[in-house]
Motif scaffolding. Structure first.
Motif, PDB file in Angstrom:
ATOM      1  N   HIS A   1       0.909  -1.236  -0.140  1.00 25.99           N
ATOM      2  CA  HIS A   1      -0.108   0.117   0.062  1.00 25.99           C
ATOM      3  C   HIS A   1       0.943   1.312  -0.054  1.00 25.99           C
ATOM      4  O   HIS A   1       0.568   2.228  -0.730  1.00 25.99           O
ATOM      5  CB  HIS A   1      -1.056  -0.051   1.107  1.00 25.99           C
ATOM      6  CG  HIS A   1      -1.497   1.353   1.641  1.00 25.99           C
ATOM      7  ND1 HIS A   1      -2.416   1.829   0.919  1.00 25.99           N
ATOM      8  CD2 HIS A   1      -1.068   2.131   2.776  1.00 25.99           C
ATOM      9  CE1 HIS A   1      -2.535   3.141   1.562  1.00 25.99           C
ATOM     10  NE2 HIS A   1      -1.876   3.390   2.465  1.00 25.99           N
ATOM     11  N   GLN A   2       1.811   1.247   0.632  1.00 25.00           N
ATOM     12  CA  GLN A   2       2.676   2.248   0.949  1.00 25.00           C
ATOM     13  C   GLN A   2       3.558   2.837  -0.423  1.00 25.00           C
ATOM     14  O   GLN A   2       3.698   3.699  -0.905  1.00 25.00           O
ATOM     15  CB  GLN A   2       3.668   2.297   2.118  1.00 25.00           C
ATOM     16  CG  GLN A   2       3.205   2.433   3.394  1.00 25.00           C
ATOM     17  CD  GLN A   2       2.879   3.670   3.664  1.00 25.00           C
ATOM     18  OE1 GLN A   2       3.393   4.892   3.087  1.00 25.00           O
ATOM     19  NE2 GLN A   2       1.828   3.916   4.828  1.00 25.00           N
ATOM     20  N   ARG A   3       3.956   1.502  -0.907  1.00 28.41           N
ATOM     21  CA  ARG A   3       4.385   1.665  -2.376  1.00 28.41           C
ATOM     22  C   ARG A   3       3.608   2.256  -3.443  1.00 28.41           C
ATOM     23  O   ARG A   3       3.915   2.898  -4.246  1.00 28.41           O
ATOM     24  CB  ARG A   3       5.267   0.413  -2.898  1.00 28.41           C
ATOM     25  CG  ARG A   3       6.095   0.318  -4.050  1.00 28.41           C
ATOM     26  CD  ARG A   3       6.616  -0.907  -4.218  1.00 28.41           C
ATOM     27  NE  ARG A   3       5.620  -1.906  -4.692  1.00 28.41           N
ATOM     28  CZ  ARG A   3       5.261  -3.149  -4.083  1.00 28.41           C
ATOM     29  NH1 ARG A   3       5.928  -3.333  -2.837  1.00 28.41           N
ATOM     30  NH2 ARG A   3       4.352  -3.828  -4.533  1.00 28.41           N
ATOM     31  N   ASP A   4       2.189   1.710  -3.293  1.00 30.01           N
ATOM     32  CA  ASP A   4       1.295   2.060  -4.394  1.00 30.01           C
ATOM     33  C   ASP A   4       0.936   3.570  -4.429  1.00 30.01           C
ATOM     34  O   ASP A   4       0.856   4.112  -5.365  1.00 30.01           O
ATOM     35  CB  ASP A   4      -0.222   1.339  -4.123  1.00 30.01           C
ATOM     36  CG  ASP A   4       0.077  -0.037  -4.512  1.00 30.01           C
ATOM     37  OD1 ASP A   4       0.939  -0.407  -5.266  1.00 30.01           O
ATOM     38  OD2 ASP A   4      -0.838  -0.734  -4.182  1.00 30.01           O
ATOM     39  N   ILE A   5       0.801   4.213  -2.957  1.00 32.05           N
ATOM     40  CA  ILE A   5       0.486   5.651  -2.794  1.00 32.05           C
ATOM     41  C   ILE A   5       1.913   6.535  -2.995  1.00 32.05           C
ATOM     42  O   ILE A   5       1.609   7.779  -2.930  1.00 32.05           O
ATOM     43  CB  ILE A   5      -0.315   5.834  -1.432  1.00 32.05           C
ATOM     44  CG1 ILE A   5       0.500   5.590  -0.233  1.00 32.05           C
ATOM     45  CG2 ILE A   5      -1.408   5.133  -1.514  1.00 32.05           C
ATOM     46  CD1 ILE A   5      -0.080   5.794   1.146  1.00 32.05           C
ATOM     47  N   SER A   6       2.985   6.012  -2.656  1.00 37.47           N
ATOM     48  CA  SER A   6       4.116   6.821  -2.723  1.00 37.47           C
ATOM     49  C   SER A   6       4.270   7.631  -4.170  1.00 37.47           C
ATOM     50  O   SER A   6       4.107   7.238  -5.040  1.00 37.47           O
ATOM     51  CB  SER A   6       5.399   6.199  -2.739  1.00 37.47           C
ATOM     52  OG  SER A   6       6.540   6.902  -2.586  1.00 37.47           O
ATOM     53  N   MET A   7       4.633   8.881  -3.900  1.00 39.54           N
ATOM     54  CA  MET A   7       4.971   9.807  -5.217  1.00 39.54           C
ATOM     55  C   MET A   7       6.406  10.396  -5.074  1.00 39.54           C
ATOM     56  O   MET A   7       6.864  11.304  -5.585  1.00 39.54           O
ATOM     57  CB  MET A   7       4.101  10.974  -5.246  1.00 39.54           C
ATOM     58  CG  MET A   7       2.436  10.678  -5.597  1.00 39.54           C
ATOM     59  SD  MET A   7       2.463   9.629  -7.018  1.00 39.54           S
ATOM     60  CE  MET A   7       2.895  10.772  -8.604  1.00 39.54           C
ATOM     61  N   GLY A   8       7.251   9.615  -4.057  1.00 36.91           N
ATOM     62  CA  GLY A   8       8.390   9.959  -4.130  1.00 36.91           C
ATOM     63  C   GLY A   8       8.842  11.303  -3.453  1.00 36.91           C
ATOM     64  O   GLY A   8       9.911  11.771  -3.518  1.00 36.91           O
ATOM     65  N   ALA A   9       7.808  11.856  -2.860  1.00 35.36           N
ATOM     66  CA  ALA A   9       8.061  13.277  -2.170  1.00 35.36           C
ATOM     67  C   ALA A   9       8.628  13.248  -0.671  1.00 35.36           C
ATOM     68  O   ALA A   9       8.892  14.375  -0.323  1.00 35.36           O
ATOM     69  CB  ALA A   9       6.625  14.072  -2.216  1.00 35.36           C
ATOM     70  N   SER A  10       8.479  11.903  -0.234  1.00 31.29           N
ATOM     71  CA  SER A  10       8.979  12.192   1.239  1.00 31.29           C
ATOM     72  C   SER A  10       9.461  10.833   1.567  1.00 31.29           C
ATOM     73  O   SER A  10       9.147   9.808   0.972  1.00 31.29           O
ATOM     74  CB  SER A  10       7.740  12.349   2.050  1.00 31.29           C
ATOM     75  OG  SER A  10       8.031  12.162   3.467  1.00 31.29           O
ATOM     76  N   ASP A  11      10.598  10.615   2.498  1.00 34.65           N
ATOM     77  CA  ASP A  11      10.942   9.637   3.146  1.00 34.65           C
ATOM     78  C   ASP A  11      10.239   9.059   4.080  1.00 34.65           C
ATOM     79  O   ASP A  11      10.688   7.854   4.964  1.00 34.65           O
ATOM     80  CB  ASP A  11      12.553   9.572   3.472  1.00 34.65           C
ATOM     81  CG  ASP A  11      12.766  10.380   4.711  1.00 34.65           C
ATOM     82  OD1 ASP A  11      11.896  11.226   4.949  1.00 34.65           O
ATOM     83  OD2 ASP A  11      14.003  10.861   5.047  1.00 34.65           O
ATOM     84  N   LYS A  12       9.041   9.501   4.602  1.00 28.31           N
ATOM     85  CA  LYS A  12       8.260   9.100   5.770  1.00 28.31           C
ATOM     86  C   LYS A  12       6.997   8.415   5.187  1.00 28.31           C
ATOM     87  O   LYS A  12       6.399   8.694   3.988  1.00 28.31           O
ATOM     88  CB  LYS A  12       8.046   9.940   6.516  1.00 28.31           C
ATOM     89  CG  LYS A  12       8.941  10.436   7.682  1.00 28.31           C
ATOM     90  CD  LYS A  12       8.536  11.564   8.549  1.00 28.31           C
ATOM     91  CE  LYS A  12       9.390  11.827   9.429  1.00 28.31           C
ATOM     92  NZ  LYS A  12       8.938  12.783  10.445  1.00 28.31           N
ATOM     93  N   PRO A  13       6.550   7.277   5.789  1.00 26.06           N
ATOM     94  CA  PRO A  13       5.292   6.653   5.127  1.00 26.06           C
ATOM     95  C   PRO A  13       4.221   7.583   5.575  1.00 26.06           C
ATOM     96  O   PRO A  13       3.979   8.502   6.310  1.00 26.06           O
ATOM     97  CB  PRO A  13       5.145   5.558   6.221  1.00 26.06           C
ATOM     98  CG  PRO A  13       5.769   5.935   7.277  1.00 26.06           C
ATOM     99  CD  PRO A  13       6.921   6.756   6.996  1.00 26.06           C
TER     100      PRO A  13
END
Length: 594
Positions: free
Chosen positions: A380-392
């Motif tokens: 899920h975290q990988r799906d919603i990540s846009m690379g803008a932060s190193d925090k979940p």
């Protein structure tokens, strides 16, 4: 399922000495009544522990935490029922305080009489200085004669809050009454002497013969609910086969005591170093608990909270691989679960609760191996990540994007529950999630204080996740210049048109075409985009570079001059992603831009 798991967890806690033994209950104490040897009240002292906390503004405040103590077992009752070594001022004093007139009045004489009778019987035959002082208090205290007692009157305002109190012998080295050895031994012996019962049946939880619980003890720690029960029957409609109240559940008193004790531990236990809950977190108005049924696993609990509810958990203390893990997630790369946990096969539980009037309302409960649950959470975290932060991105941060920023409303519990299904079980995202976040993008407006209310990485991440998982799309974190679907290209085109408008002015604009045309362009590109292209010609004349002209031409060539007349909800999501990735793409070198 959950009750059985809580009973198993209780056995783990009991083996570690983390819960009360049979015959005892936990009480959170705030005050201690000091007694002279002859039973007179000599003081009522605050025994809470002070703790310094820093709020969000950096201001240091003092908070007071109650002291946890073990008392003889307290059985829940809706009628007047005194406890051995009672902790309730209503029973101890039999009086109430009126702050308006600063007077004490006898209002609970019956409760006080029952308190005296029960406790005199309980301590009969005991010989201990503290117990003797308590006996003298029981025999000499008359509520009608104490209405002007200055010590009790001074305590009146606190008494109105119904705090928990204990007794202690006055003087140096005084001992708390509930800690006297004779009191503890008497409570243990009474716990072993079970009263004969005609209603002894097989417990539905443990499978053992035992007394069936008539009422179930309260569970606490649910946000917005002072106390509640897992099992209760109100009215004859819930009765079955002649069984009333909680007899219909067929849960023994032993199992009832275990699961309630374990639940209250999960919702109240805090890390002594951080003063944060170890097994509990909040998602808006929902309370979520995490635990492994067969062992205590603080690292696993903290790791799961880190990815779902609390991004302030100390990442460095969880696992050495976590920093590398977050880098993989932010890039959208696959993650090997075995790099994070070495023991991932144990049964793990995640359950969510919302406040209710009496009975506890459970919105979801998941049981799987810790490895499987964590793998779904990481996906899920990988799906919603846009690379803008190193925090979940926590669930609360996601749900905050689903409501108006100027509203105090919260996402509905059914939507949070459906979202939890997607996160913990790896299911498709709820259909309403995509429509809700797109509606927010189209209707919300940026402010002077926040230029990223309307479109931000979290909202784009939600849209990307919904499209990729639900509709089998393959949107990436970065701009995909090879993608040729028209909705995505229209979003990219709108971003270039806005960049042209900004570049031609040379200064920061109070409003751009995004503020006026974004919602319409997202729904009906053929109506809005041709007009904006015409307006952009004037802006292009002001620019020395032909960079934006080339960008515009490249996208228009891919569109082949055809703009969709209307976009479906999925296509609107693609439009928004295209806009975001084009607008916030990494800047090219100055030479290339020239």
């Amino acid at each position: 399922m959950l009750i059985r798991a809580l009973c198993d967890y209780y056995d783990v806690l009991a083996a570690n000495g983390d819960v009360n033994e049979k015959g005892f209950s936990k009480v959170l104490l705030q005050y201690a009544i000091t007694l002279s040897p002859d039973g007179r009240i000599t003081g009522i002292n605050d025994i809470r522990r002070e703790r310094q906390v820093t709020d969000k503004k950096g201001k240091v405040k003092t908070e007071y935490d109650p002291v946890t103590a073990s008392f003889p077992f307290r059985e829940k009752s809706t009628s007047i029922k005194a406890y051995n070594i009672d902790h309730r001022p209503k029973y101890i004093f039999g009086m109430t305080y009126d702050p308006a007139s600063d007077t004490l009045s006898v209002t609970d004489k019956v409760a006080n009489d029952k308190f005296k009778e029960k406790n005199l019987e309980f301590i009969e035959g005991m010989d201990d200085p503290t117990v003797n002082a308590f006996r003298n208090f029981l025999e000499s205290f008359v509520p009608e004669d104490e209405t002007e007692n200055p010590i009790i009157k001074k305590f009146g305002k606190e008494m109105a809050k119904n705090p928990s109190v204990c007794f202690i012998l006055d003087g140096f080295g005084g001992k708390y009454l509930h800690e006297c050895r004779c009191i503890i031994e008497k409570a243990r012996s009474e716990a072993e002497e079970e009263e004969p019962s005609e209603d002894e049946r097989t417990c539905a939880i443990s499978g053992k013969k035992g007394r069936i619980a008539r009422t179930h003890a309260d569970v606490k720690g649910i946000l917005g609910q002072k106390a509640g029960t897992f099992v209760c029957v109100k009215g004859s409609a819930g009765e079955s086969y002649g069984k009333t109240q909680a007899y219909t559940s067929n849960i023994s008193e032993e199992s009832m005591s275990k699961y309630t004790e374990a639940f209250n531990y999960l919702t109240s236990h805090v890390d002594p170093n951080t003063q944060k809950f170890t097994n509990k977190a909040y998602i808006d108005s929902m309370t979520v608990i995490f635990f492994a049924a067969d062992k205590k696993s603080d690292e696993e609990d903290a790791l799961l909270r880190f990815f779902t509810c609390d991004d302030k958990v100390d990442a460095a203390a969880l696992a050495p691989q976590l920093k590398s893990l977050m880098e993989h997630i932010s890039k959208g790369d696959a993650v090997d679960i075995n790099r994070i946990v070495t023991e991932s096969s144990a049964d793990y539980y995640v359950a969510g609760f919302v406040p209710n009037s009496s009975r506890v309302c459970m919105k979801f409960c998941y049981r799987d191996t810790f490895g499987n649950i964590l793998e779904n959470v990481i996906r899920h975290q990988r799906d919603i990540s846009m690379g803008a932060s190193d925090k979940p991105v926590t669930i609360s941060q996601l749900t905050a994007e689903l409501v108006s920023p100027v509203s105090k409303e919260q996402a509905s519990p059914p939507l949070i529950s459906a979202l939890a299904d997607s996160i913990f079980l790896g299911r498709r995202y709820p259909d309403s999630l995509l429509a809700t976040v797109i509606n927010r993008v189209k209707t919300d407006s940026d402010t002077d204080n926040n230029k990223y209310l309307k479109i931000n990485p979290r909202r784009i991440g939600i849209i990307k996740a919904c499209l990729n998982r639900n509709y089998k799309e393959e949107f990436t974190v970065a701009l995909d210049e090879t993608r040729k679907d028209k909705a995505y290209l229209c979003g990219r085109l709108f971003a270039v048109l806005e960049k042209i408008q900004q570049a031609s002015q040379g200064t920061e604009l109070n409003s751009t075409i995004k503020d006026s045309y974004f919602g319409a362009a997202c729904s009906k590109p053929s109506v809005v985009l041709p007009r904006l292209i015409m307006l952009a010609q004037n802006h292009l004349k002001k620019l020395d570079s032909d960079y934006y002209n080339r960008c515009l031409g490249d996208i228009l060539n891919l569109l082949e001059g055809n703009f969709p007349s209307a976009l479906s909800i999925e296509e609107q999501g693609a439009f928004i992603i295209g806009y975001y990735q084009q607008f916030f793409r990494k800047n090219k070198s100055s030479k290339e831009s020239e």
